[in-house]
Write an enzyme that holds these catalytic residues in place. Structure first.
Site, short mmCIF file in Angstrom:
data_model
loop_
_atom_site.label_atom_id
_atom_site.label_comp_id
_atom_site.label_asym_id
_atom_site.label_seq_id
_atom_site.Cartn_x
_atom_site.Cartn_y
_atom_site.Cartn_z
N GLU A 141 0.80 -1.23 0.00
CA GLU A 141 0.00 0.00 0.00
C GLU A 141 0.83 1.28 0.00
O GLU A 141 1.98 1.29 0.42
CB GLU A 141 -0.90 0.00 1.24
CG GLU A 141 -1.85 -1.18 1.23
CD GLU A 141 -2.70 -1.28 2.49
OE1 GLU A 141 -3.77 -1.87 2.41
OE2 GLU A 141 -2.28 -0.78 3.54
N CYS A 161 3.19 8.73 0.80
CA CYS A 161 3.85 7.81 1.72
C CYS A 161 3.95 6.46 1.02
O CYS A 161 2.92 5.88 0.66
CB CYS A 161 3.00 7.73 2.98
SG CYS A 161 3.56 6.52 4.18
N CYS A 184 7.56 -6.79 6.59
CA CYS A 184 8.78 -6.25 7.21
C CYS A 184 9.37 -7.30 8.14
O CYS A 184 8.63 -8.06 8.75
CB CYS A 184 8.44 -4.98 8.00
SG CYS A 184 9.89 -4.15 8.69
N CYS A 198 8.47 -4.94 14.98
CA CYS A 198 8.17 -3.99 16.06
C CYS A 198 6.80 -4.32 16.69
O CYS A 198 5.85 -4.63 15.99
CB CYS A 198 8.17 -2.56 15.52
SG CYS A 198 9.77 -2.10 14.82
N CYS A 219 3.52 -2.32 15.56
CA CYS A 219 3.31 -2.03 14.13
C CYS A 219 2.48 -3.12 13.43
O CYS A 219 2.77 -4.30 13.56
CB CYS A 219 4.66 -1.89 13.45
SG CYS A 219 4.53 -1.64 11.67
N CYS A 252 0.79 6.67 8.42
CA CYS A 252 2.03 5.98 8.09
C CYS A 252 2.29 4.89 9.12
O CYS A 252 2.06 5.06 10.30
CB CYS A 252 3.18 6.97 8.05
SG CYS A 252 3.06 8.08 6.66
#
Ligand code: SAH
Ligand code: SF4
Length: 362
Positions: free
Chosen positions: A91, A117, A124, A128, A131, A348
């Site tokens: 995205e 953005c 990823c 984290c 997130c 974001c």
């Protein structure tokens, strides 16, 4: 897997393209067709010889992305879901920062401003705790063309004029410094004056703190802006929030920042996700001021934005304002990030595929 698919011509810098198509001025023409005339096929590149158009069409495709879905927020930001050739998706978000204002004679007194953005990876690896992207795990790196195409496709879709420069923030899905070679290439393709013409000073790379690659990015001397996702002021807490802190602790990240070349008039941005009862107290603000001593920094406080089953809570406005006031009183520039697109999870770092089937690949 990637080899099964046609390469996108957008993966190539103009120099690389010049060595593929002769004479080399053709590269400039092709760049203009793609990035400033918004053509969708080689056939439309009327000033190229027919044979060359045919050859390019056999070898390359133009855009490697397809818009799969679009969601508009009440504040005007728009989240795009893009499909890659292999069926994975990721995205990007268009954030209108300023609206165009005209006087009664129709003259523009304030021009519109956009920030886009973008994602650098599908998923990823960094894991984290706060997130959403981390929940999906890591799928793959994006190519330079897939990074650049996010901006081009959005400009085309919204009808943003080709000569209108937009700002780019690498704050979507993924860790840009974990895909450094492709990100460096994307920065160069973005900034080409025959292309999108987005100078490196309009491109902000946000990182969770891969210190060795902050160093490499600095050595490449591109002139991009740097944002560090700090979020915590001591290593114990940061390790819990961001496992990457075990490999690169706060001191090593700050050391890399101190050696990072930046424009005299610019600052390094430190993103600080404020989480209720975790890092929202004045003691943390105090430590933050100490840590940033001697660095030309600006701090961006971000309200933690909860999602279903998230382990943390949104801080109170009162505490965030107190935190900001403390930093300002102690000489640290500090803004609070407007949480755009909250209603559609388009802030974001909030990019998450609701329909998980489309992210699994085929
Ligand atoms: N991987 C890079 C860039 C993408 S994340 C990085 O971490 O810097 C971009 C930003 O979104 C980060 O600063 C991150 O802290 C923020 N973010 C992530 N999850 C969030 C949440 N739940 N609420 C608000 N911001 C979040
Ligand atoms: Fe990756 Fe950034 Fe999310 Fe951490 S905050 S998991 S580094 S995208």
């Amino acid at each position: 897997m990637q080899d099964m698919y046609k390469k996108s011509i957008m993966d190539l810098t103009k120099d690389e393209l010049s060595s593929v198509v002769k004479p080399s001025f053709r590269a400039k023409q092709i760049y203009k067709w793609i990035y400033t005339s918004y053509v969708d096929s080689f056939e439309e590149m009327k000033n190229l010889p027919k044979d060359l158009r045919k050859e390019l069409d056999e070898k390359f495709l133009i855009s490697p992305l397809k818009i799969l879905a679009k969601e508009q927020s009440v504040d005007g930001s728009i989240k795009y879901l893009f499909g890659l050739q292999n069926g994975l998706s990721m995205e990007a978000v268009l954030l209108p920062m300023k609206k165009e204002i005209r006087d009664e004679d129709g003259n523009v007194v304030q021009s519109s401003k956009y920030t886009i953005c973008i994602s650098s990876q599908v998923g990823c690896k960094m894991g984290c705790a706060f997130c959403l992207t981390a929940k999906e795990g890591f799928k793959q790196n994006l190519t330079a063309g897939e990074i650049v195409a996010q901006v081009l496709e959005i400009k085309k879709d919204i009808g943003i004029a080709p000569n209108k420069r937009v700002n780019v923030v690498y704050m979507g899905m993924g860790e840009p410094l974990d895909n450094l070679d492709n990100v460096i290439k994307a920065v160069k393709i973005f900034s080409d004056p025959d292309g999108l013409s987005i100078s490196p000073r309009r491109q902000t790379i946000s990182t969770s703190g891969l210190a060795h690659n902050i160093k490499r990015l600095g050595e490449s001397n591109l002139g991009v802006l740097l944002a560090i996702s700090l979020h915590a002021v001591d290593d114990d807490m940061r390790e819990k929030l961001m496992p990457i802190n075990k490999a690169y602790n706060i001191a090593s990240v700050l050391d890399a920042v101190r050696n990072f070349p930046i424009d005299q008039r610019k600052r390094v941005m430190f993103e600080y996700l404020v989480i209720k009862d975790l890092n929202d107290d004045i003691k943390s603000a105090k430590k933050l001021v100490k840590l940033l001593h001697g660095i030309k920094a600006k701090v961006n406080l971000i309200y933690f934005n909860p999602y279903p089953n998230s382990p943390f809570q949104r801080p109170s406005e009162k505490d965030v304002l107190k935190f900001q006031a403390y930093l300002r009183e102690h000489g640290v520039t500090c803004t609070i990030r407007e949480s755009k697109g909250l209603d559609i999870s388009a802030a974001c770092g909030q990019l998450y595929e609701k329909n998980s089937n489309t992210t699994k690949g085929k």
